[in-house]
Write a protein that holds these residues in place. Sequence first.
Motif, PDB file in Angstrom:
ATOM      1  N   SER A  32       0.793  -1.100  -0.099  1.00 19.40           N
ATOM      2  CA  SER A  32      -0.082  -0.073  -0.025  1.00 19.40           C
ATOM      3  C   SER A  32       0.869   1.212   0.120  1.00 19.40           C
ATOM      4  O   SER A  32       0.549   2.286  -0.699  1.00 19.40           O
ATOM      5  CB  SER A  32      -0.869  -0.175   1.163  1.00 19.40           C
ATOM      6  N   LYS A  37      -2.177   2.314  -3.571  1.00 18.04           N
ATOM      7  CA  LYS A  37      -3.329   1.899  -2.792  1.00 18.04           C
ATOM      8  C   LYS A  37      -4.441   1.168  -3.658  1.00 18.04           C
ATOM      9  O   LYS A  37      -4.606   1.386  -4.753  1.00 18.04           O
ATOM     10  CB  LYS A  37      -3.939   3.109  -2.221  1.00 18.04           C
ATOM     11  N   PRO A  39      -8.411   0.682  -2.916  1.00 17.41           N
ATOM     12  CA  PRO A  39      -9.261   1.318  -2.241  1.00 17.41           C
ATOM     13  C   PRO A  39      -9.958   0.089  -1.166  1.00 17.41           C
ATOM     14  O   PRO A  39     -10.170  -1.081  -1.590  1.00 17.41           O
ATOM     15  CB  PRO A  39     -10.387   1.624  -3.305  1.00 17.41           C
ATOM     16  N   GLY A  40      -9.937   0.579   0.106  1.00 19.67           N
ATOM     17  CA  GLY A  40     -10.604  -0.372   1.059  1.00 19.67           C
ATOM     18  C   GLY A  40      -9.646  -1.031   1.724  1.00 19.67           C
ATOM     19  O   GLY A  40      -9.448  -1.018   2.948  1.00 19.67           O
ATOM     20  N   SER A  42      -6.305  -0.939   1.366  1.00 19.96           N
ATOM     21  CA  SER A  42      -5.262  -0.237   1.615  1.00 19.96           C
ATOM     22  C   SER A  42      -5.659   0.573   2.965  1.00 19.96           C
ATOM     23  O   SER A  42      -4.681   0.618   4.016  1.00 19.96           O
ATOM     24  CB  SER A  42      -4.784   0.775   0.658  1.00 19.96           C
ATOM     25  N   ASP A  43      -6.857   1.015   3.163  1.00 18.06           N
ATOM     26  CA  ASP A  43      -7.152   1.715   4.362  1.00 18.06           C
ATOM     27  C   ASP A  43      -6.906   1.081   5.423  1.00 18.06           C
ATOM     28  O   ASP A  43      -6.579   1.286   6.658  1.00 18.06           O
ATOM     29  CB  ASP A  43      -8.611   2.317   4.161  1.00 18.06           C
ATOM     30  N   PRO A 320      -2.996   4.053 -10.828  1.00 14.04           N
ATOM     31  CA  PRO A 320      -4.295   3.591  -9.847  1.00 14.04           C
ATOM     32  C   PRO A 320      -5.406   2.814 -10.755  1.00 14.04           C
ATOM     33  O   PRO A 320      -5.537   2.764 -11.999  1.00 14.04           O
ATOM     34  CB  PRO A 320      -4.778   4.783  -9.565  1.00 14.04           C
TER      35      PRO A 320
END
Length: 375
Positions: A32, A37, A39-40, A42-43, A320
């Motif tokens: 990440s 990243k 999405p989701g 990586s957070d 991305p």
Amino acid sequence: MISRPGAGRDRLPSLTGLRFWAALLVVLYHLSRQAGKVPGVSDAVWYGRSGVTFFFVLSGVVLAWTYDGANVPARVFFWRRFARIWPLLAVGVAASVAAYMYMDRAVSAKGVVANLLLVHAWFPQRVINAGGNPAAWSLSDEAFFYLAFPVLLALLAGRRARVWVWTAVGVTCAALVLWPALSGLPPATRSWALDYLPLTRFLQFVLGVVAGLALKRGWRPPVSLPVAAGLVVAWHLALLPWSKAVPDALWYSPYSASQLLSAPVFAALICAAARADLDGRRTGLGGTWMIRLGHWSFAWYLLHEIVLRLAVFRWDKPAPGGDTLVFWAGVLVTSLALAAVAYHCVEHPAERRLRRLVGRPSAAARPSSDVTAAR
């Protein structure tokens, strides 16, 4: 009386399975931050470096469980730990140096030597503590834990349960105090002191040791495995709004907090998984493939960042979207495959051969609960 799991190499199999998930957390953290990243995902793993904290706590639990009452001489213990980590460490350093040379990047001879001697995390200079193979910094901490373990076990093993409770409370509070206490240091020095220095990380190992002793003597955690896993997930998700409000460079950001303060929830997870094994309940962590992946996790931890570094050098960071997913998948599959080869061709056979050289104990003296969950 403690109910014993069945015979075999992995007597607490769920702990071996958990190793894979902790290693995956670290791998996804690096992907990440260094590749891009998703999405989701990586957070959720943005502070996945906390997986190293998991391994430090796990080491304490497993070593206490294994060696409490085993009467293994210190020299035999030290040799076993050397046989466990050093051969693969040397391979990882060699692979990392070769990758740097391919990338035409400078390599610090002092850093490589310090890495091979397992003292590199004691130095605040980045060129030394990240020299050789940057991922191997945690093994310097582990080496210190191993040196201290016989004394720590002698001090704690014969104590009453309330001493273990107060020790666990003490090391947890010490981490809480250290975090703001070192806030006045320059950022680079503070990061080293909180995130790398073996003395700081020793608190997490001690917490694991007292938890392992308690488990060995019959204590069972009141928290179930699903609840403990939920606490770990909730802790990492709680860091997300915090991270959006406070940059990582500030001392009160969640970066160091995610590593310093996560030890209690990881201890709860480890103890809950051990309890399930001791009670004979299936956890989904002890199946054939989970055990296999857990065995590969140490090599995966040491090698994945080398593969990632080379991939970024060769193809640059992906765009991305779908390209990032493809890049992630390539690094994950390649590094895990290399880890499997390293485990079967280097780590496991080297450990077996080296262990035969020093102090093979008799059947009566051999630890009856030797597990392979610790690195």
